[in-house]
Design a protein around this motif. Structure first.
Motif, PDB file in Angstrom:
ATOM      1  N   THR A  59      -7.415 -18.682   4.773  1.00  0.00           N
ATOM      2  CA  THR A  59      -6.531 -19.122   5.854  1.00  0.00           C
ATOM      3  C   THR A  59      -5.884 -17.902   6.498  1.00  0.00           C
ATOM      4  O   THR A  59      -6.055 -16.766   6.047  1.00  0.00           O
ATOM      5  N   SER A  60      -5.123 -18.153   7.531  1.00  0.00           N
ATOM      6  CA  SER A  60      -4.454 -17.056   8.223  1.00  0.00           C
ATOM      7  C   SER A  60      -3.331 -16.484   7.367  1.00  0.00           C
ATOM      8  O   SER A  60      -2.731 -17.182   6.547  1.00  0.00           O
ATOM      9  N   PHE A  61      -3.052 -15.222   7.568  1.00  0.00           N
ATOM     10  CA  PHE A  61      -2.013 -14.526   6.835  1.00  0.00           C
ATOM     11  C   PHE A  61      -0.657 -15.142   7.151  1.00  0.00           C
ATOM     12  O   PHE A  61      -0.294 -15.313   8.300  1.00  0.00           O
ATOM     13  N   ARG A  62       0.091 -15.508   6.101  1.00  0.00           N
ATOM     14  CA  ARG A  62       1.420 -16.115   6.176  1.00  0.00           C
ATOM     15  C   ARG A  62       1.421 -17.461   6.894  1.00  0.00           C
ATOM     16  O   ARG A  62       2.476 -17.943   7.321  1.00  0.00           O
ATOM     17  N   GLY A  63       0.240 -18.078   7.002  1.00  0.00           N
ATOM     18  CA  GLY A  63       0.175 -19.333   7.729  1.00  0.00           C
ATOM     19  C   GLY A  63       0.175 -20.572   6.863  1.00  0.00           C
ATOM     20  O   GLY A  63       0.548 -21.656   7.323  1.00  0.00           O
ATOM     21  N   VAL A  95       5.807  -6.405  -0.513  1.00  0.00           N
ATOM     22  CA  VAL A  95       6.185  -6.741  -1.882  1.00  0.00           C
ATOM     23  C   VAL A  95       6.556  -8.216  -1.977  1.00  0.00           C
ATOM     24  O   VAL A  95       6.156  -8.929  -2.901  1.00  0.00           O
ATOM     25  N   ARG A  96       7.319  -8.713  -1.017  1.00  0.00           N
ATOM     26  CA  ARG A  96       7.701 -10.133  -1.002  1.00  0.00           C
ATOM     27  C   ARG A  96       6.463 -11.026  -0.925  1.00  0.00           C
ATOM     28  O   ARG A  96       6.378 -12.059  -1.598  1.00  0.00           O
ATOM     29  N   ASP A  97       5.486 -10.624  -0.111  1.00  0.00           N
ATOM     30  CA  ASP A  97       4.277 -11.431   0.053  1.00  0.00           C
ATOM     31  C   ASP A  97       3.506 -11.605  -1.252  1.00  0.00           C
ATOM     32  O   ASP A  97       2.801 -12.606  -1.425  1.00  0.00           O
ATOM     33  N   LEU A  98       3.612 -10.648  -2.160  1.00  0.00           N
ATOM     34  CA  LEU A  98       2.909 -10.777  -3.437  1.00  0.00           C
ATOM     35  C   LEU A  98       3.354 -12.006  -4.217  1.00  0.00           C
ATOM     36  O   LEU A  98       2.604 -12.539  -5.033  1.00  0.00           O
ATOM     37  N   VAL A 151       0.820  -1.216   0.000  1.00  0.00           N
ATOM     38  CA  VAL A 151       0.000   0.000   0.000  1.00  0.00           C
ATOM     39  C   VAL A 151       0.852   1.263   0.000  1.00  0.00           C
ATOM     40  O   VAL A 151       0.341   2.350  -0.302  1.00  0.00           O
ATOM     41  N   ASP A 152       2.140   1.155   0.317  1.00  0.00           N
ATOM     42  CA  ASP A 152       3.009   2.330   0.218  1.00  0.00           C
ATOM     43  C   ASP A 152       3.239   2.723  -1.241  1.00  0.00           C
ATOM     44  O   ASP A 152       3.597   3.872  -1.528  1.00  0.00           O
ATOM     45  N   ARG A 154      -2.933  -3.936   5.253  1.00  0.00           N
ATOM     46  CA  ARG A 154      -1.935  -3.016   5.823  1.00  0.00           C
ATOM     47  C   ARG A 154      -0.549  -3.638   5.875  1.00  0.00           C
ATOM     48  O   ARG A 154       0.463  -2.954   5.692  1.00  0.00           O
ATOM     49  N   GLU A 155      -0.469  -4.960   6.101  1.00  0.00           N
ATOM     50  CA  GLU A 155       0.827  -5.600   6.361  1.00  0.00           C
ATOM     51  C   GLU A 155       1.415  -6.330   5.158  1.00  0.00           C
ATOM     52  O   GLU A 155       2.598  -6.688   5.181  1.00  0.00           O
TER      53      GLU A 155
END
Length: 531
Positions: free
Chosen positions: A177-181, A136-139, A117-118, A132-133
């Motif tokens: 599912t949970s974020f990054r889980g 770029v890597r998460d994409l 979002v930045d 919010r969290e």
């Protein structure tokens, strides 16, 4: 097995292709030898899995060992595949998008662990915290909380939505599912990554990739868009449709190019693999990207489950397996593999890198037979690893037969469970309405000539006739039989006896996961008041 005539390739053409491949090696340097008997083995694989055409690229120690075509561009036609023949490489495009982001990180325009979002203030997922969290890597690493293939119906089959509209609609798609889980493969966040490239570079994804990656690498014959008739040397896509392998319509939308849009050939993919294996170096001194970026691209981020393979494939069971940035990483016979597959209608491919051996193998095909590309890739790997000879074609054939048998059994079980003799609760006209789903949009059901017809408003190919199955469940038989994705449509009634919602799920377990009908929650749009 005797190879059908249309699958054979004249020996003179094989020799010519090999001669052209060897020209690519540096002058004065003798490239390493290709595996013995490779040409015959490729023909065995093509015959076993009914693949009209294959392009194979092997690189070793910075040199091209082989870039060669086998078979024909289209079934029952004589034009041969060569090292210049283009194939859709589909999700092997993801590594190119990840590399583009890495180059922008090096330029200081992005940071791997900065928030999306930045750079894209309008970007939004269903959960405010994840929005919010998300970085770029998460994409790039399939751990956002989206389900497998979630949102793919926004672009697959081709829709009228723009690339930005596809990404903006993700805010309505529930997280599973949970974020990054949990690892769950997706395409839509790579489309968002393409929007990110555009936002920070001032160029579209296509412009950036063509000018900043393909051209410097020397991939001058590759396309960043689906080329269609603009490419005279293009392999025709094929698939098994209702039991017959035949040509199918190529995928023709550019919406998902950052996830799956590049078309390339053996010659160009060989150059791409050499640059990747040499940590971004192009030529003697120049670098497309720095070694630090290469380490980022190849470092495991999201662990993947490790299952137990079929007995014939026991040697393929890894000790570790996970997703990095645009690549999957795992081990094979003590060596780290950096790899990915790709799949579009009528095209499947495999790119496989062994960094410690400076070895790369790419197999491009024009038929949806993943067993074919893996049988060839592992045959080549075993040669350079000095591993015992394995007839991977025979092994994959046996496992595929069991899989086909399992799918057929599941379909028979579904048919046997059908409650015959039931009738819909309502007259057919009562099911006709414009249904809406929050993330997809409108899905009208209309009564036409005495039968119900379903249409996905933004997807021209998704037009199907409804056949009653049982109770208030119908089967949608798509008029385009190449889709191979018939689905159950089940209506739920409220206390007033009116349709409250409808849900969908694929009829066959063999349906491609990108047909994510199961995520739809269709509700009838409010009817205008009567006067």
């Amino acid at each position: 097995m005797r190879t059908p005539l249309f699958l054979r390739r004249p020996r003179a053409l094989l020799a010519l292709s090999l001669a052209c491949a060897l020209v690519a090696a540096p002058l004065g340097a003798q490239p390493p030898a290709a595996p013995p008997g490779l040409n015959a083995y490729v023909e065995q694989v093509r015959g076993t899995f009914a693949v009209p055409g294959i392009a194979l690229a092997i690189v070793k120690d910075g040199q091209v060992v082989l870039t060669q075509g086998y078979g024909v561009r289209e079934k029952d036609k004589p034009t041969p595949v060569d090292e210049h023949t283009l194939f859709g490489i589909a999700s092997n495009s993801k590594a190119v998008t990840a590399t583009a982001l890495g180059m922008l990180v090096e330029e200081g325009k992005l940071a791997w662990d900065a928030r999306v979002v930045d750079y894209l203030p309008w970007f939004q997922l269903a959960d405010p915290y994840v929005t919010r969290e998300l970085t770029v890597r998460d994409l790039l690493v399939h751990r956002s909380g989206l389900a497998l293939g979630a949102g793919d119906l926004l672009w697959w089959p081709p829709t009228t939505y723009s690339r930005e509209e596809v990404v903006r609609r993700l805010r309505h798609l529930p997280l599973a599912t949970s974020f990054r889980g949990t690892y769950a493969y997706d395409n839509v966040l790579y489309i968002a990554a393409g929007q990110l490239v555009e936002a920070v570079s001032g160029q579209t994804w296509e412009e950036f990739v063509a000018a900043r990656i393909l051209r410097p690498v020397g991939m001058t014959e590759s396309h960043v868009r689906h080329p269609g008739a603009a490419a005279p040397n293009l392999a025709t896509p094929h698939a098994s449709v209702e039991g017959v392998v035949r040509p199918v319509a190529p995928f023709a939308s550019d919406n998902a190019n950052p996830a799956a849009g590049i078309h390339s050939n053996a010659r160009d993919v060989a150059r791409w693999m050499i640059v990747q294996l040499d940590s971004g170096r192009v030529g003697d001194t120049a670098h497309l990207f720095a070694p630090a970026t290469a380490r980022q691209l190849w470092t495991l981020v999201t662990p993947q489950p490790i299952g137990t393979p079929a007995p014939e494939l026991a040697a393929l069971r890894p000790s570790f397996r996970g997703y990095a940035l645009g690549f999957e990483v795992r081990d094979y016979r003590g060596q780290k593999l950096v790899t990915h597959t790709g799949g579009l209608p009528g095209y499947v491919s495999r790119v496989m890198l062994v960094p410690d051996l400076k070895l790369g193998v790419a197999v491009l095909t024009n038929q949806e037979a993943g067993a074919a590309f893996d049988a060839l890739a592992y045959r080549v790997l075993d040669h350079y690893l000095g591993a015992p000879a394995t007839d991977w074609a025979a092994a994959y054939r046996r496992t595929r037969l069991r899989t086909d048998s399992s799918v057929a059994a599941a379909e028979r079980e579904t048919a046997a469970a059908r409650r015959r003799g039931t009738r819909p609760s309502l007259p057919l006209a009562a099911y006709a309405a414009t249904y809406t789903d929050p993330w997809y949009g409108e899905v009208p059901v209309a009564l036409e000539n005495g039968r119900l017809v379903l249409r996905f408003a933004a997807t021209p190919a998704l037009v199907g006739d409804l056949e009653h199955w049982q109770h208030d469940t119908f089967v949608v038989r798509w008029r385009d039989r190449e889709l191979r994705a018939d689905a159950f449509l089940s209506f739920a009634l409220n206390a007033d006896g009116r349709v409250e919602q409808a849900t969908m799920r694929a009829v066959s377990p063999a349906t491609d996961f990108s047909f994510d009908f199961h995520d739809l929650r269709l509700r009838p749009a409010p009817r205008p008041p009567t006067r």
